[in-house]
Design a protein around this motif. Structure first.
Motif, PDB file in Angstrom:
ATOM      1  N   ARG A  84     -25.997  62.886  -3.050  1.00 16.95           N
ATOM      2  CA  ARG A  84     -24.277  63.038  -2.684  1.00 16.95           C
ATOM      3  C   ARG A  84     -24.669  64.668  -2.619  1.00 16.95           C
ATOM      4  NH1 ARG A  84     -20.894  62.894  -7.919  1.00 16.95           N
ATOM      5  NH2 ARG A  84     -18.797  65.118  -7.403  1.00 16.95           N
ATOM      6  N   LEU A  85     -25.815  65.147  -3.338  1.00 16.07           N
ATOM      7  CA  LEU A  85     -25.415  66.639  -3.647  1.00 16.07           C
ATOM      8  C   LEU A  85     -25.554  67.256  -2.160  1.00 16.07           C
ATOM      9  CD1 LEU A  85     -27.261  66.597  -6.430  1.00 16.07           C
ATOM     10  CD2 LEU A  85     -24.791  67.656  -6.435  1.00 16.07           C
ATOM     11  N   GLU A  88     -23.304  66.807   0.392  1.00 15.59           N
ATOM     12  CA  GLU A  88     -22.150  67.862  -0.550  1.00 15.59           C
ATOM     13  C   GLU A  88     -22.087  69.444   0.471  1.00 15.59           C
ATOM     14  OE1 GLU A  88     -19.508  66.183  -4.136  1.00 15.59           O
ATOM     15  OE2 GLU A  88     -21.693  66.787  -4.413  1.00 15.59           O
ATOM     16  N   SER A  89     -23.097  69.806   0.138  1.00 16.30           N
ATOM     17  CA  SER A  89     -24.027  70.968   0.842  1.00 16.30           C
ATOM     18  C   SER A  89     -23.821  71.004   2.038  1.00 16.30           C
ATOM     19  CB  SER A  89     -26.035  70.802  -0.154  1.00 16.30           C
ATOM     20  OG  SER A  89     -26.571  69.781   1.058  1.00 16.30           O
ATOM     21  N   ALA A  92     -20.193  67.904   2.828  1.00 19.35           N
ATOM     22  CA  ALA A  92     -19.114  66.512   3.259  1.00 19.35           C
ATOM     23  C   ALA A  92     -18.074  66.230   2.015  1.00 19.35           C
ATOM     24  CB  ALA A  92     -20.400  65.289   2.468  1.00 19.35           C
ATOM     25  N   SER A  93     -17.702  65.486   0.858  1.00 19.14           N
ATOM     26  CA  SER A  93     -16.187  66.169  -0.310  1.00 19.14           C
ATOM     27  C   SER A  93     -16.929  64.180  -0.312  1.00 19.14           C
ATOM     28  CB  SER A  93     -14.971  65.752   0.451  1.00 19.14           C
ATOM     29  OG  SER A  93     -14.522  65.390   0.995  1.00 19.14           O
ATOM     30  N   PHE A  94     -16.662  65.038  -2.052  1.00 20.50           N
ATOM     31  CA  PHE A  94     -16.623  63.908  -2.471  1.00 20.50           C
ATOM     32  C   PHE A  94     -15.277  62.808  -3.029  1.00 20.50           C
ATOM     33  CE2 PHE A  94     -16.499  61.905  -7.275  1.00 20.50           C
ATOM     34  CZ  PHE A  94     -17.272  60.796  -7.791  1.00 20.50           C
ATOM     35  N   GLU A  97     -16.985  57.868  -7.719  1.00 18.57           N
ATOM     36  CA  GLU A  97     -18.324  57.007  -8.100  1.00 18.57           C
ATOM     37  C   GLU A  97     -18.206  55.820  -8.380  1.00 18.57           C
ATOM     38  OE1 GLU A  97     -22.007  58.388  -9.653  1.00 18.57           O
ATOM     39  OE2 GLU A  97     -20.064  59.302 -10.590  1.00 18.57           O
ATOM     40  N   LEU A 109     -18.022  59.209  -0.400  1.00 19.74           N
ATOM     41  CA  LEU A 109     -17.869  60.754   0.612  1.00 19.74           C
ATOM     42  C   LEU A 109     -17.059  60.977   1.733  1.00 19.74           C
ATOM     43  CD1 LEU A 109     -21.872  61.683   0.343  1.00 19.74           C
ATOM     44  CD2 LEU A 109     -19.629  62.561  -1.540  1.00 19.74           C
ATOM     45  N   ARG A 110     -16.534  61.757   1.857  1.00 20.22           N
ATOM     46  CA  ARG A 110     -15.912  62.108   3.214  1.00 20.22           C
ATOM     47  C   ARG A 110     -17.030  62.803   3.650  1.00 20.22           C
ATOM     48  NH1 ARG A 110     -11.136  60.000   4.494  1.00 20.22           N
ATOM     49  NH2 ARG A 110      -9.743  58.765   1.919  1.00 20.22           N
ATOM     50  N   ASP A 111     -17.256  62.958   5.813  1.00 25.85           N
ATOM     51  CA  ASP A 111     -18.053  63.340   6.215  1.00 25.85           C
ATOM     52  C   ASP A 111     -16.927  64.832   6.607  1.00 25.85           C
ATOM     53  OD1 ASP A 111     -16.347  63.356   8.305  1.00 25.85           O
ATOM     54  OD2 ASP A 111     -17.836  61.891   9.353  1.00 25.85           O
TER      55      ASP A 111
END
Length: 126
Positions: A84-85, A88-89, A92-94, A97, A109-111
């Motif tokens: 996830r981390l 996201e870097s 991607a967006s959360f 969970e 997530l979303r790309d």
């Protein structure tokens, strides 16, 4: 019958394909250089799992407008938090969970283009 692939008509295919190759470890097994840019992607097992292409004359899903359980692409993750981390870097967006009673850990997530992407750290392998 054996599953071969599913196909998605996407915008910005020239950005989407390299992102999935670089950040999810998919590999291009066949890629068309001219429209509609049909590109077949395989996972780490070498099996083709999806085709991405771009046909502006046909409907292109607006994934941001759809609930992620309407459609999502799911990947096995050995460590959902770390993945996830990392993702996201990379844009991607959360979304959400879920920690299931059986010990499975699911992260949605979303790309960067809105397509829902689920990380599945399963307690029991399917």
């Amino acid at each position: 019958m054996i599953f071969e692939h599913f196909a998605l008509n996407v915008n910005k295919i020239d950005e989407v394909v390299p992102w999935y190759v670089e950040h999810l470890g998919l590999q291009v097994v066949s890629g068309q250089k001219e429209p509609p840019f049909m590109t077949f992607l395989a996972d780490a097992s070498g099996r083709v799992i999806m085709e991405l292409y771009h046909r502006p004359d046909e409907t292109i899903s607006d994934f941001f407008q759809q609930h992620p359980l309407t459609f999502h692409v799911a990947f096995v993750s050995e460590n959902a938090n770390e993945d996830r981390l990392r993702l996201e870097s990379k844009g991607a967006s959360f979304v959400e969970e879920v920690k299931k009673e059986d010990g499975s850990h699911l992260i949605m997530l979303r790309d960067p283009w809105g397509m829902p992407l689920q990380l599945c750290q399963r307690a029991q392998k399917f």
